[in-house]
Design an enzyme around this catalytic site. Structure first.
Site, PDB file in Angstrom:
ATOM      1  N   THR A  20       0.825  -1.212   0.000  1.00 36.99           N
ATOM      2  CA  THR A  20       0.000   0.000   0.000  1.00 36.99           C
ATOM      3  C   THR A  20       0.860   1.263   0.000  1.00 36.99           C
ATOM      4  OG1 THR A  20      -0.087  -0.261   2.394  1.00 36.99           O
ATOM      5  CG2 THR A  20      -2.032  -0.968   1.157  1.00 36.99           C
ATOM      6  N   LEU A  68      12.987  -7.757   8.157  1.00 34.13           N
ATOM      7  CA  LEU A  68      12.677  -7.038   9.393  1.00 34.13           C
ATOM      8  C   LEU A  68      13.359  -5.671   9.410  1.00 34.13           C
ATOM      9  CD1 LEU A  68      12.814  -9.951  11.999  1.00 34.13           C
ATOM     10  CD2 LEU A  68      10.876  -9.091  10.700  1.00 34.13           C
ATOM     11  N   ASP A 123       9.829   1.906   6.801  1.00 27.69           N
ATOM     12  CA  ASP A 123      10.830   1.299   7.679  1.00 27.69           C
ATOM     13  C   ASP A 123      11.549   2.347   8.520  1.00 27.69           C
ATOM     14  OD1 ASP A 123      10.036  -0.843   6.198  1.00 27.69           O
ATOM     15  OD2 ASP A 123      11.963  -1.186   5.203  1.00 27.69           O
ATOM     16  N   TYR A 135       8.194  -6.412  -8.351  1.00 27.69           N
ATOM     17  CA  TYR A 135       7.823  -5.215  -7.582  1.00 27.69           C
ATOM     18  C   TYR A 135       7.582  -4.046  -8.538  1.00 27.69           C
ATOM     19  CZ  TYR A 135       8.491  -1.387  -4.184  1.00 27.69           C
ATOM     20  OH  TYR A 135       8.353  -0.261  -3.415  1.00 27.69           O
TER      21      TYR A 135
HETATM   22  P1  ADP Z   1      16.385  -5.944   5.398  1.00 23.30           P
HETATM   23  O1  ADP Z   1      16.280  -4.464   5.543  1.00 23.30           O
HETATM   24  O2  ADP Z   1      15.077  -6.603   5.192  1.00 23.30           O
HETATM   25  O3  ADP Z   1      17.148  -6.588   6.507  1.00 23.30           O
HETATM   26  P2  ADP Z   1      17.916  -5.164   3.101  1.00 23.30           P
HETATM   27  O4  ADP Z   1      18.405  -5.906   1.921  1.00 23.30           O
HETATM   28  O5  ADP Z   1      17.071  -3.972   2.886  1.00 23.30           O
HETATM   29  O6  ADP Z   1      17.202  -6.227   4.059  1.00 23.30           O
HETATM   30  O7  ADP Z   1      19.160  -4.667   3.964  1.00 23.30           O
HETATM   31  C1  ADP Z   1      20.125  -5.585   4.403  1.00 23.30           C
HETATM   32  C2  ADP Z   1      21.510  -4.979   4.263  1.00 23.30           C
HETATM   33  O8  ADP Z   1      21.716  -3.934   5.234  1.00 23.30           O
HETATM   34  C3  ADP Z   1      22.606  -5.973   4.571  1.00 23.30           C
HETATM   35  O9  ADP Z   1      22.891  -6.781   3.448  1.00 23.30           O
HETATM   36  C4  ADP Z   1      23.761  -5.055   4.921  1.00 23.30           C
HETATM   37  O10 ADP Z   1      24.344  -4.520   3.766  1.00 23.30           O
HETATM   38  C5  ADP Z   1      23.065  -3.914   5.652  1.00 23.30           C
HETATM   39  N1  ADP Z   1      23.083  -4.117   7.112  1.00 23.30           N
HETATM   40  C6  ADP Z   1      22.032  -4.131   7.955  1.00 23.30           C
HETATM   41  N2  ADP Z   1      22.411  -4.344   9.238  1.00 23.30           N
HETATM   42  C7  ADP Z   1      23.761  -4.459   9.214  1.00 23.30           C
HETATM   43  C8  ADP Z   1      24.755  -4.713  10.215  1.00 23.30           C
HETATM   44  N3  ADP Z   1      24.425  -4.902  11.490  1.00 23.30           N
HETATM   45  N4  ADP Z   1      26.039  -4.765   9.814  1.00 23.30           N
HETATM   46  C9  ADP Z   1      26.378  -4.593   8.532  1.00 23.30           C
HETATM   47  N5  ADP Z   1      25.482  -4.376   7.546  1.00 23.30           N
HETATM   48  C10 ADP Z   1      24.187  -4.309   7.860  1.00 23.30           C
HETATM   49 MG    MG Z   2      15.606  -3.112   4.069  1.00 28.70          MG
END
Ligand code: ADP
Ligand code: MG
Length: 410
Positions: A41, A128, A175, A227
């Site tokens: 949405t 998440l 988010d 998407y």
């Molecule tokens: P989601 O937001 O659903 O977890 P995304 O693909 O949007 O998935 O984001 C994930 C990416 O964010 C990871 O692949 C990494 O690049 C980055 N990321 C998130 N948390 C961390 C962390 N604690 N340390 C390093 N990179 C992180």
């Molecule tokens: Mg994300």
């Protein structure tokens, strides 16, 4: 107060000191999220109902007098060493942090550099929203370190811009907003057009209820393309609906009754846009129904909205996959489960299940027993608790004290 477990703080401080040779002065914490209802949405200017969860990204930092950003993560490889005057995307995890610095700079904020260490408990790429948690923790740390006068709302928007423009992921604003504005035991009703947020009480514990995320372990590469296609199909539906309602800007402006009255405008070749519109329009209505049900503490009605959301995502929006449907069906077979649905963009990812707390074990057992035979793989089950939004403060490391965090923001 930034409240984190002592053991976790010690680990972060130890790693920070080892790499940078200094103790951190700043600690920022930003949560991941679930989305109770309101799927697909956001980019139709509609409504979502997410909540911040007890999985977060914590970042500790030492301000620098110059314009360097050095950052490491306990969850990913590589120490980044970046010049704030020459930021460019690298395709690495630290783009999420560098992008925030870039977005703040482009918005006219003058930043000092940071040495920073990150540790997260949000599963990376698990739906998440670890990405928003990393961005928001970074933004809050920069804001305190450089003494910026910037509102939390603007920080959330700049984090979204970082992910859109620097990382290159076309995400909505949900988010980042819920990571900033989350409240304990509340969902956040976000109007994706006006960006107004309204906390909605979600007293799960008081009613003996719980929310559980199940990661299907499936991730299809077509998700990104699909998407974009859904966005186009929604735009196609709006173009058709404008024949009867010239004033509408997008599907947010269409009620279920309006859509029914206009269904004759959709010819035999327009059945796909019609179904996509039916999902979005009914999903926006379900967000409102869920809020009304929560006001009445009618949890059965909340659960019904979750089942209906899933059916709509599966049948009209066509973003589910057999593994996700299996998780929802397994949930349906457990007595004491009130509702379940696909959460997130689809083509894999996770489900969200609302259940009575005392059936958490039977539910977990049912997933462990039935999912592998149905899906040929295992699912990960995470119960979640609804917590507050991001915080930042000064780390206080007294001589005779354990390290602890003190608040300055939020
Ligand atoms: P989601 O937001 O659903 O977890 P995304 O693909 O949007 O998935 O984001 C994930 C990416 O964010 C990871 O692949 C990494 O690049 C980055 N990321 C998130 N948390 C961390 C962390 N604690 N340390 C390093 N990179 C992180
Ligand atoms: Mg994300």
């Amino acid at each position: 107060m930034v409240e984190i477990a002592q053991a976790r703080l010690q680990l972060l401080v130890g790693a920070h000191r080892q790499t940078f040779g200094q103790l951190p002065a700043i600690i920022a914490q930003a949560p991941g999220r679930i989305n109770l209802i309101g799927e697909h949405t956001d980019y139709n200017d509609g409504f979502v109902l997410p909540a911040a969860i007890d999985r977060d990204v914590v970042l500790v930092a030492t301000p620098r007098p110059d314009r360097r950003l050095r950052i490491q993560s306990l969850n990913a490889e590589g120490l980044a060493d970046l010049d704030l005057d020459e930021l460019a995307a690298s395709g690495e995890w630290h783009d999420y942090a560098a992008g925030v610095a870039d977005a703040l700079g482009r918005a006219g904020y003058r930043l000092f550099g940071l040495d920073a260490t990150v540790a997260g408990t949000v599963p990376l790429g698990g739906g998440l929203s670890s990405s928003a948690a990393l961005e928001v923790a970074t933004a809050f740390a920069f804001s305190l370190a450089s003494d910026l006068s910037v509102t939390e709302r603007e920080l959330a928007l700049l984090c979204q811009r970082a992910e859109n423009d620097f990382v290159g992921a076309k995400v909505g604003v949900m988010d980042q907003f819920v990571s900033v504005f989350g409240r304990p035991d509340h969902a956040i009703h976000l109007d994706c057009r006006s960006l107004e947020t309204r906390p909605i009480p979600l007293p799960l514990g008081e009613h003996g209820l719980a929310l559980v995320v199940c990661d299907s372990g499936v991730k299809h590469a077509i998700a990104g393309g699909e998407y974009n296609r859904r966005r186009q199909e929604c735009a196609g539906a709006v173009a058709i609906l404008k024949g009867k309602y010239p004033e509408i800007l997008n599907l947010r402006d269409v009620t279920p009754a309006m859509l029914r009255a206009a269904s004759g405008l959709f010819g035999p070749d327009d059945q796909i846009p019609l179904r996509r519109a039916r999902h979005v329009v009914s999903e926006n209505a379900r967000v409102e129904q869920t809020i009304d049900a929560l006001k009445r503490a009618d949890w059965a009605a909340v659960g019904s909205a979750l089942w209906a959301s899933h059916a709509s995502l599966r049948d009209d929006y066509a973003v589910s996959v057999p593994e996700i449907d299996a998780l929802v069906e397994i949930a349906r077979g457990v007595r004491g489960v009130l509702g379940a649905r696909l959460m997130g963009g689809g083509f894999g990812g996770s489900t969200l299940t609302l259940l009575h707390r005392d059936v958490l074990d039977p539910f977990t057992a049912a997933v462990a027993a039935e999912y592998p035979t149905r899906a040929g793989r295992e699912a990960t089950v995470y119960p979640v608790t609804i917590v507050g939004g991001a915080r930042v403060g000064w780390v206080e490391l007294g001589e005779n004290e354990q390290p602890g965090g003190e608040t300055a923001g939020n």
